[in-house]
Design an enzyme around this catalytic site. Structure first.
Site, short mmCIF file in Angstrom:
data_model
loop_
_atom_site.label_atom_id
_atom_site.label_comp_id
_atom_site.label_asym_id
_atom_site.label_seq_id
_atom_site.Cartn_x
_atom_site.Cartn_y
_atom_site.Cartn_z
CG HIS A 184 0.49 6.21 -0.59
ND1 HIS A 184 -0.66 6.77 -1.10
CD2 HIS A 184 0.13 5.58 0.55
CE1 HIS A 184 -1.66 6.47 -0.28
NE2 HIS A 184 -1.22 5.75 0.72
CG HIS A 187 -1.65 1.20 1.55
ND1 HIS A 187 -3.02 1.27 1.49
CD2 HIS A 187 -1.25 2.44 1.95
CE1 HIS A 187 -3.42 2.49 1.81
NE2 HIS A 187 -2.36 3.21 2.11
CD GLU A 188 2.02 3.57 3.77
OE1 GLU A 188 2.33 4.65 3.25
OE2 GLU A 188 1.00 3.43 4.47
CG ASP A 224 -4.19 6.88 2.07
OD1 ASP A 224 -3.25 7.59 2.43
OD2 ASP A 224 -4.13 5.65 1.99
ZN ZN Z 1 -2.19 5.24 2.45
#
Ligand code: ZN
Length: 364
Positions: free
Chosen positions: A63, A59-60, A162
């Site tokens: 980004h 997930h990170e 987010d």
């Molecule tokens: Zn996030």
């Protein structure tokens, strides 16, 4: 982040884990043990936590790699018991880019969930919701449920999730950035109150913890943005002190102590033949004075730990550097000579003045 261990590097980004992560593992082991699980079930429980955090890392990375497309580097990704944190150098100024960077993380979990769902459906082992939530239930089924929860939780329209950034970016397409941030931060505060209320009603400490986390996140994001907006367009020259005292390296600690008492300045640039040698901070002065007495020379204690700034660099950058290195003051150089001293006190005074002239920024 302090107290973090490095795990390795992915795509040039340092991956690290904070020691408090061990507490989570210990909690999982205890939780299983208290429900009478055997060693194998405990091992599966721990493996599940590690798998969840693998999903959080992905997930990170979502980004970080999207930000990289816009030329923004990521310093590191740190795993905490509450989730992951990707430290981006900065957020994109363009709201459309911020929108994409913010949404890329949850999008990764959507993809993971879809893949797990497809695998489980194809093998006819898709568990019921109740089974997925049970200790010792289906491993992949639980991982699927966790990813769905991650998507939902991250898309709550509140900082620091987010969804808060998505909301801010959408608002910023139409409104000034500071106002968009204020509204998104207020939404976060409102949500924190709701979480807190729900936590109290159901006596759920986890919800109270989330409420606190969301509340603090909303406040800090609003504050950071207001600082950025207020400092935007200013250079170091606008905020630096030009009347300040420097000490030659052969001055004594006693001389420095007298200067400290005589004025408001707390940190002193130390020079050798007019050139900067380092900085003597108030705290260092106090310590060395006690250990070495008044006659010791300041040159011995000039510290190069704090960086320097130049007159025309953006104030925002210099202040970010000061906060990061925990320096209250940094010397400002022109052609190697010290022409000013930038202090955080001065910057906060400047912010106060900017705030006074811009009341509308707060009333939004
Ligand atoms: Zn996030």
């Amino acid at each position: 982040m302090r107290g973090s261990w490095q795990l390795g590097q992915v795509a040039g980004i340092r991956l690290q884990v904070h020691w408090t992560f061990l507490i989570l593992i210990a909690w999982v082991v205890l939780q299983h043990a208290s429900q009478g699980a055997n060693a194998l079930q405990v091992a599966v429980g721990v493996a599940l936590v590690l798998a969840v955090f693998g999903c959080v890392i992905l997930h990170e990375l979502g980004h970080a790699l999207t930000a990289r497309r816009f030329g923004i580097l990521t310093r590191d990704i740190t795993l905490l018991p509450i989730g992951g944190v990707a430290r981006l150098e900065r957020m994109p100024d363009d709201p459309r880019q911020e929108l994409l960077v913010a949404i890329a993380g949850p999008a990764v979990n959507v993809v993971i969930a879809a893949v797990l769902w497809a695998v489980l459906s194809a093998t006819g082992t898709l568990p019921s919701l109740a089974d997925a939530a049970r200790v010792g239930g289906s491993f992949l089924g639980t991982l699927l449920a966790v990813n769905v929860v991650l998507v939902g939780f991250n898309l709550l329209p509140a900082f620091p999730m987010d969804g808060g950034r998505v909301l801010r970016a959408l608002l910023a397409l139409k409104l000034p950035y500071a106002r968009a941030t204020r509204i998104a931060a207020n939404a976060g505060t409102g949500m924190a109150v709701l979480f807190g209320f729900a936590g109290l009603m159901t006596a759920n400490p986890f919800l109270l913890f989330i409420a606190l986390f969301v509340y603090l996140g909303a406040q800090s994001e609003a504050q950071q943005t207001e600082t950025r907006v207020a400092l935007g367009g200013l250079s170091v020259r606008d905020a630096m002190m030009t009347r300040f005292t420097m000490l030659p390296d052969d001055a004594t600690l006693g001389d420095a102590a007298e200067e400290l008492l005589a004025g408001a300045q707390q940190d002193f640039p130390i020079t050798t033949g007019g050139r900067l040698r380092g900085l003597l901070s108030r705290s260092a002065l106090v310590v060395h004075l006690r250990q070495r007495g008044r006659e010791a020379r300041v040159g011995e204690f000039a510290s190069g730990g704090c960086q320097t700034a130049t007159e025309y660099e953006p104030l925002e950058n210099a202040v970010a550097r000061m906060r990061e290195t925990r320096c209250n003051s940094i010397p400002v150089l022109r052609d190697g000579l010290v022409v000013g001293l930038l202090t955080l006190e001065n910057v906060s005074e400047l912010l106060l003045l900017a705030g006074a002239g811009r009341g509308s920024l707060r009333s939004g």
